[in-house]
Write a protein that holds these residues in place. Sequence first.
Motif, PDB file in Angstrom:
ATOM      1  N   MET A 185       0.808  -1.208   0.000  1.00 35.70           N
ATOM      2  CA  MET A 185       0.000   0.000   0.000  1.00 35.70           C
ATOM      3  C   MET A 185       0.852   1.273   0.000  1.00 35.70           C
ATOM      4  N   THR A 186       1.987   1.212   0.656  1.00 29.33           N
ATOM      5  CA  THR A 186       2.789   2.434   0.800  1.00 29.33           C
ATOM      6  C   THR A 186       4.102   2.341   0.031  1.00 29.33           C
ATOM      7  N   ILE A 187       4.084   1.463  -0.945  1.00 26.76           N
ATOM      8  CA  ILE A 187       5.307   1.219  -1.705  1.00 26.76           C
ATOM      9  C   ILE A 187       5.856   2.533  -2.278  1.00 26.76           C
ATOM     10  N   GLU A 190      11.053   4.069  -5.968  1.00 22.60           N
ATOM     11  CA  GLU A 190      12.265   3.297  -6.322  1.00 22.60           C
ATOM     12  C   GLU A 190      12.100   1.813  -5.960  1.00 22.60           C
ATOM     13  N   GLN A 191      11.316   1.552  -4.896  1.00 18.68           N
ATOM     14  CA  GLN A 191      11.073   0.155  -4.514  1.00 18.68           C
ATOM     15  C   GLN A 191      10.210  -0.525  -5.581  1.00 18.68           C
ATOM     16  N   ASN A 192       9.204   0.241  -5.998  1.00 20.02           N
ATOM     17  CA  ASN A 192       8.267  -0.284  -6.980  1.00 20.02           C
ATOM     18  C   ASN A 192       8.926  -0.660  -8.295  1.00 20.02           C
ATOM     19  N   ALA A 209      20.670  -0.192   5.138  1.00 19.99           N
ATOM     20  CA  ALA A 209      19.903  -0.864   6.198  1.00 19.99           C
ATOM     21  C   ALA A 209      18.515  -0.229   6.304  1.00 19.99           C
ATOM     22  N   GLY A 210      17.506  -1.060   6.290  1.00 20.49           N
ATOM     23  CA  GLY A 210      16.137  -0.576   6.470  1.00 20.49           C
ATOM     24  C   GLY A 210      15.514   0.022   5.222  1.00 20.49           C
ATOM     25  N   SER A 211      16.139  -0.212   4.060  1.00 19.69           N
ATOM     26  CA  SER A 211      15.597   0.388   2.833  1.00 19.69           C
ATOM     27  C   SER A 211      14.461  -0.439   2.243  1.00 19.69           C
ATOM     28  N   GLY A 212      14.145  -1.547   2.876  1.00 20.56           N
ATOM     29  CA  GLY A 212      13.005  -2.358   2.421  1.00 20.56           C
ATOM     30  C   GLY A 212      13.402  -3.524   1.536  1.00 20.56           C
ATOM     31  N   LYS A 213      14.643  -3.946   1.618  1.00 23.81           N
ATOM     32  CA  LYS A 213      15.097  -5.024   0.717  1.00 23.81           C
ATOM     33  C   LYS A 213      14.303  -6.312   0.908  1.00 23.81           C
ATOM     34  N   SER A 214      14.147  -6.727   2.182  1.00 23.63           N
ATOM     35  CA  SER A 214      13.409  -7.979   2.415  1.00 23.63           C
ATOM     36  C   SER A 214      11.970  -7.814   1.940  1.00 23.63           C
ATOM     37  N   SER A 215      11.414  -6.646   2.200  1.00 26.69           N
ATOM     38  CA  SER A 215      10.029  -6.397   1.784  1.00 26.69           C
ATOM     39  C   SER A 215       9.946  -6.433   0.256  1.00 26.69           C
ATOM     40  N   ILE A 216      10.909  -5.815  -0.398  1.00 19.55           N
ATOM     41  CA  ILE A 216      10.921  -5.805  -1.868  1.00 19.55           C
ATOM     42  C   ILE A 216      11.055  -7.240  -2.395  1.00 19.55           C
ATOM     43  N   THR A 531      27.643  -2.704   3.533  1.00 20.45           N
ATOM     44  CA  THR A 531      28.000  -2.235   4.881  1.00 20.45           C
ATOM     45  C   THR A 531      27.675  -3.306   5.920  1.00 20.45           C
ATOM     46  N   GLN A 532      26.750  -4.185   5.602  1.00 20.03           N
ATOM     47  CA  GLN A 532      26.360  -5.204   6.581  1.00 20.03           C
ATOM     48  C   GLN A 532      27.020  -6.560   6.317  1.00 20.03           C
ATOM     49  N   ASN A 533      28.034  -6.569   5.467  1.00 22.26           N
ATOM     50  CA  ASN A 533      28.723  -7.844   5.233  1.00 22.26           C
ATOM     51  C   ASN A 533      29.632  -8.150   6.423  1.00 22.26           C
ATOM     52  N   TYR A 565      13.780   3.280   5.704  1.00 23.17           N
ATOM     53  CA  TYR A 565      12.444   3.497   6.253  1.00 23.17           C
ATOM     54  C   TYR A 565      12.320   3.023   7.699  1.00 23.17           C
ATOM     55  N   ARG A 566      13.261   2.202   8.130  1.00 25.90           N
ATOM     56  CA  ARG A 566      13.064   1.535   9.414  1.00 25.90           C
ATOM     57  C   ARG A 566      13.215   2.474  10.598  1.00 25.90           C
ATOM     58  N   SER A 567      14.329   3.148  10.674  1.00 25.16           N
ATOM     59  CA  SER A 567      14.682   3.799  11.943  1.00 25.16           C
ATOM     60  C   SER A 567      14.493   5.312  11.894  1.00 25.16           C
ATOM     61  N   LEU A 678      16.882  -8.689  11.004  1.00 25.70           N
ATOM     62  CA  LEU A 678      15.724  -8.606  11.906  1.00 25.70           C
ATOM     63  C   LEU A 678      15.416  -7.150  12.263  1.00 25.70           C
ATOM     64  N   GLU A 679      14.317  -6.989  12.965  1.00 22.61           N
ATOM     65  CA  GLU A 679      13.878  -5.628  13.298  1.00 22.61           C
ATOM     66  C   GLU A 679      13.217  -5.643  14.672  1.00 22.61           C
ATOM     67  N   PHE A 680      13.506  -4.654  15.472  1.00 23.32           N
ATOM     68  CA  PHE A 680      12.903  -4.549  16.808  1.00 23.32           C
ATOM     69  C   PHE A 680      12.417  -3.117  17.018  1.00 23.32           C
ATOM     70  N   THR A 708      21.116  -0.513  13.698  1.00 17.97           N
ATOM     71  CA  THR A 708      20.104  -0.317  12.643  1.00 17.97           C
ATOM     72  C   THR A 708      18.946  -1.315  12.722  1.00 17.97           C
ATOM     73  N   ARG A 709      18.945  -2.173  13.733  1.00 21.58           N
ATOM     74  CA  ARG A 709      17.790  -3.081  13.902  1.00 21.58           C
ATOM     75  C   ARG A 709      16.625  -2.352  14.550  1.00 21.58           C
ATOM     76  N   ALA A 710      16.921  -1.199  15.198  1.00 24.73           N
ATOM     77  CA  ALA A 710      15.889  -0.530  15.999  1.00 24.73           C
ATOM     78  C   ALA A 710      15.036   0.380  15.142  1.00 24.73           C
TER      79      ALA A 710
HETATM   80  N1  LIG Z   1       7.344   1.439   1.356  1.00 25.34           N
HETATM   81  C1  LIG Z   1       7.267   1.093   2.614  1.00 25.34           C
HETATM   82  N2  LIG Z   1       6.138   1.278   3.294  1.00 25.34           N
HETATM   83  C2  LIG Z   1       6.049   0.925   4.600  1.00 25.34           C
HETATM   84  N3  LIG Z   1       7.043   0.367   5.294  1.00 25.34           N
HETATM   85  C3  LIG Z   1       8.191   0.164   4.655  1.00 25.34           C
HETATM   86  C4  LIG Z   1       8.374   0.516   3.286  1.00 25.34           C
HETATM   87  N4  LIG Z   1       9.621   0.157   2.937  1.00 25.34           N
HETATM   88  C5  LIG Z   1      10.199  -0.386   4.014  1.00 25.34           C
HETATM   89  N5  LIG Z   1       9.344  -0.374   5.053  1.00 25.34           N
HETATM   90  C6  LIG Z   1       9.588  -0.867   6.410  1.00 25.34           C
HETATM   91  O1  LIG Z   1      10.936  -0.585   6.745  1.00 25.34           O
HETATM   92  C7  LIG Z   1      11.445  -1.638   7.538  1.00 25.34           C
HETATM   93  C8  LIG Z   1      12.705  -2.178   6.912  1.00 25.34           C
HETATM   94  O2  LIG Z   1      12.365  -2.969   5.800  1.00 25.34           O
HETATM   95  P1  LIG Z   1      13.191  -4.266   5.444  1.00 25.34           P
HETATM   96  O3  LIG Z   1      13.416  -5.096   6.654  1.00 25.34           O
HETATM   97  O4  LIG Z   1      12.546  -4.857   4.269  1.00 25.34           O
HETATM   98  O5  LIG Z   1      14.560  -3.549   5.058  1.00 25.34           O
HETATM   99  P2  LIG Z   1      15.950  -4.184   4.669  1.00 25.34           P
HETATM  100  O6  LIG Z   1      16.509  -3.293   3.624  1.00 25.34           O
HETATM  101  O7  LIG Z   1      15.802  -5.608   4.357  1.00 25.34           O
HETATM  102  O8  LIG Z   1      16.746  -3.972   6.005  1.00 25.34           O
HETATM  103  P3  LIG Z   1      18.123  -4.587   6.536  1.00 25.34           P
HETATM  104  O9  LIG Z   1      19.083  -4.657   5.411  1.00 25.34           O
HETATM  105  O10 LIG Z   1      18.537  -3.563   7.545  1.00 25.34           O
HETATM  106  O11 LIG Z   1      17.797  -5.881   7.160  1.00 25.34           O
HETATM  107  C9  LIG Z   1      10.346  -2.671   7.683  1.00 25.34           C
HETATM  108  O12 LIG Z   1       9.642  -2.411   8.879  1.00 25.34           O
HETATM  109  C10 LIG Z   1       9.455  -2.374   6.503  1.00 25.34           C
HETATM  110  O13 LIG Z   1       8.126  -2.770   6.750  1.00 25.34           O
END
Ligand SMILES: Nc1ncnc2c1ncn2[C@@H]1O[C@H](COP(=O)(O)OP(=O)(O)OP(=O)(O)O)[C@@H](O)[C@H]1O
Length: 744
Positions: A185-187, A190-192, A209-216, A531-533, A565-567, A678-680, A708-710
């Motif tokens: 919904m909030t994609i 650049e992710q899209n 870190a936290g750029s949404g890679k796993s989500s993508i 950076t996370q290697n 987007y995470r932190s 992971l994420e906390f 960057t987990r927080a």
């Molecule tokens: N477009 C988005 N809309 C809402 N939340 C998003 C969006 N993109 C990323 N997030 C949120 O940001 C957080 C980080 O996403 P994700 O874990 O996919 O990142 P990552 O790049 O895999 O992180 P890392 O490399 O640090 O593990 C998650 O909580 C995810 O839901």
Amino acid sequence: MKKEIINQEQNILDKTVSEIDGIIKSLGDELKNNTTKDVLLERTNRRFINDYLDARKNPYFGRIDTYEDGKRETFYIGYTSVAKDKNQDIIYSWKSSVGDLFAQFHGGDGNIVIDRGQKEKYDFNVLLKRSLLIEKLKVKKYSDTVSEQAREELGTEEDSVLFDDFLMDILDGRNNETQLKDIVMTIQKEQNEIIRLSIDNSIIVQGVAGSGKSSIALTRISYLLTRYKEKLTPADIGILAPNEMFISYIQSVMPTLEIEDIPQFTFKTLSKSILKNLDIDSLTDPINSLSGLINGDPADINNFKSSFEFKTKIDLYLEEFKNQFVHNIKEFRYFDTISNTEIILSRDQIINRYEDLSYLSLVKRNQEILRYIEKWVDSLLQSKQEELKKEFETVTNTMFNGIPKTGSLRKQAYESIEKVYSYRQKQLRDELNQKWKEYKSSWETFDVYSLYKRILILENLYHGKVTTVTAFKKHLEYDDLAPLMYLEILLNGESKQYQHLVVDESQDLSPFQIFVLKLLSKSMTLLGDVTQNIYVEKGINDWSYLIENVFFNDKVRLIEINTSYRSTNPIMEGANLIARNANLNAPKIIPIGRKGDKIAIEKIYDPIRLLENIIETIKSLQKQGFKKIAVVHKDLRKSVSLHERLVKQFSSIQLVTNSNQIVNKDVIIIPSFLTKGLEFDAVIIPNASDRNYGENELDAKLLFVSLTRAQHYVKLFYHQELTTLLNGIEIPKVEREEEDYSFL
Ligand SMILES: Nc1ncnc2c1ncn2[C@@H]1O[C@H](COP(=O)(O)OP(=O)(O)OP(=O)(O)O)[C@@H](O)[C@H]1O
């Protein structure tokens, strides 16, 4: 205007919901009237009813208006498509071509071409894209993007409401029940773009870190499955993750994306399908070897086996083995006692045939050439047997000329000659068979493990005493998997088992491992962050190396995402500081702009007070609504020891010691290297001292990953001196309670 639009949209939503109700009802009626018990109808209608009941809860999240031949058309976009009469969409899925349109329009002239390949190409003239936030079937917010044409000709205005507010609301949430959330919904733009790229080429996503890679990664799989539904089944795609804990973490989002049937592997579990005769489960996970290294244990880690140089060496050895093999090919020689001549299948003949078979894999080629020689031996046997038979017939014919047909002489003579004939037949067969047996047993066979053993010995990488292959196999390690899989593929031929592999945290794999994955899959999406290697020596520190050596600059695209987007901003500023202070070759993280508390830093004077402080911090965070809290210590030993002490006072805290563990508590103690991916809600670091985190690459990366987990809050304690990796961070002044020395 704003209110008016919200009212209009509410009316449309209400109508749509009752339309969905109507569709569900008529599907139900069809089921009731299905007196013939049509199985297909039963199955389809039930599936539709389930999907639509789900869709009804939150039918769509946006609309797109187009203008064609003087006619305005509106399409609503949701998670699932909803169709009237089973084929007339009233809501379009985000994965459809209209979904693509919604994703691709960001203003401008509005002329958009959607090219999904396979002749699926459409031209659109977009007027408006409206994102909608709907909660409990009430339209709460919207945001419009309009084309230039709409603004000029139709007077449609862009509303100033920032849809980013909604993204911020989601990101600010503190008590997410699920782990990873879907981001459909909030994609973001650049992710899209990454999610919707065609399956034909491989892509590498370098995302901070936290750029949404796993989500993508997960959203892309869901998209590809729909877009290529004619040629893809879930089994054609695979997702590769660093460990089982991470797999269970991503599993929470799989059902909403309808990708739960996608095979999920770690590199180790994937290797089982290739190396069938190896006890792979008994191999130590790489994370455990790293854990030893971080604990300060002397580790016998051989990085060469993971390197691409080793792959090149294997290629050279194999070439040499092949040449040796050809060199060792012998003629097949048989001395024929009938004609007193030597019959030979010459070496040249065999080699010529061998060259003709070069299109086959080594093992098949080997089998095929042996079969060729065997056939030659068989036909030799047959022709010799024929000769003997003829000889026997001639002898009997000439010998018995003039000898009475009846009488014992003829009979006895015949029997004797026949005996000789049978004896010669047997002798011929036995001799040739024996020759063939000897020849065949001298023939070299290609066995993966024997060859690998030879290579290790030649490379001085093997110091065991074992002689048998079975014993050798017991000495193998995780780092042997990629070379073994490579050898297996070389020997038995490449087979693309997957149409597409999605590899998360790919920076932790070695170039050699990625090369092997490339052999198994037609294309790949690799997501990672250099950076996370944390496998500093083995993993990927530079994507260009991979592009040149593994992909040979062909059919691969590197895409960078630097927005995180995470932190909150302060947490990401802290992470950037670590990377800068450690001189890491790291892209700078651009935080999305969430406000938050500064990183809290507190010096520890008394270790016992630290335990109390941690517990106080956890309790206070829980009071503030934070749910998932991690106490991230640097190494395993310290985590275990801290847990032993903390658990006495705070029983609901779980210790995570390995990557296969199921995490079932909200508050955990976990070593830094296990938190990857992971994420906390909040992270507490018990001792960010300069002794724990020195100015070296590994320590910097471990601290970087921990921080960057927080999502919302970080608290650092330190004993004696704060790590210089955080030089420049603002340290809040904490008034230290004066200790009472008055009684002294
Ligand atoms: N477009 C988005 N809309 C809402 N939340 C998003 C969006 N993109 C990323 N997030 C949120 O940001 C957080 C980080 O996403 P994700 O874990 O996919 O990142 P990552 O790049 O895999 O992180 P890392 O490399 O640090 O593990 C998650 O909580 C995810 O839901």
